[in-house]
Enzyme design. Structure first.
Site, short mmCIF file in Angstrom:
data_model
loop_
_atom_site.label_atom_id
_atom_site.label_comp_id
_atom_site.label_asym_id
_atom_site.label_seq_id
_atom_site.Cartn_x
_atom_site.Cartn_y
_atom_site.Cartn_z
N HIS A 190 0.82 -1.22 0.00
CA HIS A 190 0.00 0.00 0.00
C HIS A 190 0.85 1.27 0.00
CE1 HIS A 190 -2.89 3.06 1.10
NE2 HIS A 190 -2.33 3.21 2.29
N HIS A 206 3.90 6.92 5.34
CA HIS A 206 2.70 7.63 5.82
C HIS A 206 1.88 6.87 6.87
CE1 HIS A 206 0.28 5.39 2.78
NE2 HIS A 206 -0.71 5.65 3.59
N ASP A 207 1.98 5.53 6.87
CA ASP A 207 1.18 4.78 7.85
C ASP A 207 2.00 4.25 9.02
OD1 ASP A 207 -1.44 5.02 6.98
OD2 ASP A 207 -1.21 3.43 5.46
N GLU A 254 1.08 5.69 12.61
CA GLU A 254 -0.27 5.31 12.99
C GLU A 254 -0.40 3.83 13.32
OE1 GLU A 254 -3.32 5.83 10.08
OE2 GLU A 254 -4.87 5.49 11.59
N ASP A 255 0.24 3.00 12.50
CA ASP A 255 -0.03 1.57 12.60
C ASP A 255 1.06 0.75 13.31
OD1 ASP A 255 -2.28 2.15 11.22
OD2 ASP A 255 -1.60 1.36 9.29
N ASP A 271 -3.20 8.57 -1.12
CA ASP A 271 -3.54 7.49 -0.21
C ASP A 271 -4.99 7.07 -0.44
OD1 ASP A 271 -3.44 5.75 2.01
OD2 ASP A 271 -4.09 7.34 3.38
#
Ligand code: MN
Length: 728
Positions: free
Chosen positions: A55, A80-81, A84-85, A146
């Protein structure tokens, strides 16, 4: 394929699309971000089952290949993630990749949180997204990338989520992409959203487009031959491309104009892109080409769009016109220079970042946004509204209390919204809470409004609803119900008449009915039935009417009954009007010897004048009515002096307007005063509130100006009322 191979291939493909990735230090930087993200997301999978890292790679690829941003954006997209993840922090990213990248990732992480929230606070959430615009526009561009990838892979989501995500995309991401000039991405977002939100409609339009393709191509081929010839003669270097309208834009047009696929006339379009000649302005050359085309084909005059003099807010420049092709099809022609085309394709955003540092419209816009954000009292809704006004002008989006989004045409009212949700909700609508504030169904909605429809089982559609509805679909629903209501009344009235006749030992026959109609001054049986069903005529009224009348002008309790004078024939007497004599306006002769003008609605007490129109009807105007003034100046010989001669038998429709400060219970006080204290019949009433100032319009039945002035005086005394006046 092995996961590892899959990932490696995707990453190599990304590198191929990155600018300057042949430079070792740039390549190394991107690789470092990839390895970091890969390690951070290790073992994670997407809903589709594929490794998660695919992704961020895909998002980075969109950022590089489809938007054209540079290395920093690619790196930020890869990361980018992560925050957050995974268990990595912003500080980790800052220390490895530098402050700038950490800041972009921070922005992206914050936006992500917004969408996980429950939807009821969505307006505020969207504002938070927009706040990030002031930091670094790359945040929002990467976020769009995204979202694009998530939309491309939406299939693996459960249907409920698909609709939610597609709605958000349509509400905020597609307009943002549009605003940033990311034309291709905007179109794809719209297309994908429509596919998931309205799959059937999408499929239907798509199949029609495909069906017509070959035929359309032939039409276009023929159409461009003379244009090419002419432009070559004018020494232009140019390309002409056929540009079929997208499924989404066709769908949107069908929605907005409420027309069928077949009714959309500009489905066919071509684009002419030319290399400008030196020393002549590009604008002038566009108009030269325009004039060449209109020499060949017939122009549709109302379809010229000049975005040369006033480029669109997103920087778009072009000249659009629509002409009639030989086969009778309307064909849109877009004229652009090479430079204009470049901006249209890639968008000002990328233009802005790596091409030049010159001042662009985007700068102005960002500056404006920053200024707005500095304002301490901008609330989320008004901010969002202003923002969206900037994006699309002709459509509004409103929320249900649960946060579902609905699109409506500009100017739509709360009632439109009620019908949009469900016909039953529309049919029983008594008002709405807009942003928690109680408002009438006629309230015009704004983008970002949260609307809760209030219903009552006792409510049924009213004829005046047709005036406050803008969507055609709702209109036809209301008309249908009204028709049904009328039919029902007629049936009931007919039954009632039979019952009365039987009870009184009378035989129902044509003769009796005619006699009744004549006595009651009605023209059609249906009118009689309707009045009966509404209990507007009592049994006693009937008996009186059937007996030979001893006294004239029985008092009918309902003012819409028109009566004829005893010995006067019902045939028109207009022709007999003596123009030299004063016409006395006896209420019994209303609609017989004279009619009340629709424009100024005079009532007894007003100074009036009659106008004998060309169908020999006398129309009564107020003396100061502008229409009457116009008539008296042009057709003075058809004017007739008129005077009221009334006996308070008939009330006349009048409109008053009120203005005041909204206070609790005021509307109730107003209506009570009118209906209870003054015993005046109200036909319709409408209140609109802006801030705490309200404007009201009441249609009521008045016998005489004296009564009206009396009433207005009383209304003026109510606390909160600022002005009451009769509408002209
Ligand atoms: Mn993501």
């Amino acid at each position: 394929m092995e996961d590892e191979t899959l990932v490696k291939e995707a990453f190599d493909d990304l590198l191929n699309h990155c600018k300057h990735s042949d430079k070792p230090e740039i390549r190394a930087f991107i690789e470092k971000a990839f390895l970091f993200a890969d390690k951070a997301h290790k073992g994670m999978r997407r809903k589709s089952g594929e490794p998660f890292i695919l992704h961020p790679i895909a998002v980075a690829r969109i950022v590089a290949a489809e938007i054209g941003l540079g290395t920093k954006s690619v790196v930020a997209a890869l990361l980018h993630d992560v925050v957050e993840d995974t268990h990595y922090t912003l500080e980790d990213i800052g220390s490895i990749f530098g402050k700038k990248i950490a800041k972009i990732v921070d922005g992206l992480t914050k936006i992500s949180g917004v969408f996980d929230n429950d939807t009821s606070e969505q307006a505020e959430n969207f504002r938070k997204i927009l706040l990030t615009l002031s930091d670094d526009i790359r945040v929002i561009i990467i976020k769009i990338a995204d979202r694009l990838h998530n939309m491309r892979t939406l299939e693996s989501m459960p249907p409920r989520k698909q609709v939610k995500i597609a709605s958000e995309t349509l509400f905020i991401f597609a307009p943002l992409a549009h605003r940033l000039g990311l034309r291709n991405i905007k179109s794809e977002l719209e297309k994908l959203s429509l596919m998931y939100k309205n799959p059937e409609e999408y499929a239907e339009i798509r199949s029609k487009v495909t069906e017509n393709r070959i035929q359309n191509e032939k039409v276009i081929e023929q159409f461009i031959i003379p244009i090419e010839k002419k432009l070559k003669k004018m020494n232009y270097e140019f390309t002409i491309k056929s540009r079929p309208k997208s499924v989404y834009s066709i769908w949107k047009k069908m929605q907005m104009k409420n027309v069928s696929y077949e009714d959309i006339y500009d489905r066919l379009a071509i684009r002419i892109v030319f290399d400008p000649k030196e020393e002549i302005s590009e604008k002038n050359q566009c108009w030269d080409i325009y004039s060449a085309i209109t020499d060949i084909y017939q122009l549709k005059p109302d379809r010229i769009r000049d975005w040369l003099s006033n480029p669109k807010a997103n920087g778009y420049e072009a000249l659009h016109l629509t002409v009639m092709g030989n086969g009778g099809n309307w064909i849109e022609v877009q004229i652009r220079s090479r430079r204009m085309d470049d901006i249209a394709q890639k968008g000002l955003a990328s233009h802005f970042y790596y091409k030049s540092k010159e001042h662009s419209q985007l700068d102005d816009w960002l500056l404006e946004m920053r200024e707005t954000l500095k304002e301490p009292n901008t609330d989320a809704l008004s901010f969002l509204e202003d923002f969206r006004l900037n994006l699309y002008a002709n459509e509004i989006q409103v929320f249900t209390p649960k946060g579902e989004l609905h699109s409506l045409p500009q100017g739509a009212t709360a009632l439109d919204f009620a019908y949009k949700i469900h016909t039953d909700i529309g049919n029983t609508c008594i008002g709405a809470k807009v942003n928690k504030k109680l408002l009438p169904a006629s309230h015009v909605l704004k983008s970002g409004d949260q609307v809760e429809i209030l219903t009552s089982e006792k409510q049924t559609p009213l004829p005046e609803w047709l005036d406050i509805i803008t969507t055609a679909r709702a209109k036809s629903k209301i008309k249908w119900v009204l028709k049904e209501q009328r039919r029902k009344l007629i049936r009931e009235g007919e039954e009632e008449l039979k019952r009365i006749f039987e009870k009184n030992g009378l035989v129902l026959g044509l003769e009796f009915e005619d006699k009744l109609l004549n006595k009651l001054g009605l023209r059609k049986k249906e009118q009689l039935y309707t009045l009966l069903a509404q209990n507007a005529l009592s049994e006693k009224d009937f008996k009186d009417a059937l007996e030979e009348p001893k006294k004239q002008s029985t008092y009918w309790s309902f003012n819409f009954l028109k009566k004829n004078k005893k010995d006067k024939p019902q045939a028109s007497v207009f022709g007999e009007v003596n123009r030299k004599e004063t016409l006395y306006l006896d209420e019994e002769n209303l609609n017989n010897t004279y009619k009340i003008a629709d424009c100024c609605h005079p009532i007894p007490g007003d100074e009036v004048i009659g106008y004998l129109d060309f169908s020999n009807e006398v129309i009564i105007h107020k003396r100061k009515c502008t229409e009457a003034l116009r008539l008296s100046s042009s057709q003075g010989d058809r004017l007739i002096d008129a005077k009221w001669e009334t006996h308070r038998l008939k009330a006349y429709l009048t409109v008053i307007r009120l203005e005041g400060v909204d206070s609790k219970g005021l509307i109730n006080e107003i209506t009570t005063l009118i209906s209870k204290v003054h015993d005046v019949n109200m036909q319709a009433l409408r209140f609109e509130t802006t801030g705490n100032v309200f404007n009201g319009e009441i249609k009521l039945y008045i016998y005489h100006t004296k009564d009206l002035n009396n009433l207005i005086g009383k209304l003026m005394k109510l606390k909160g009322i600022k002005q009451v006046r009769r509408s002209e």
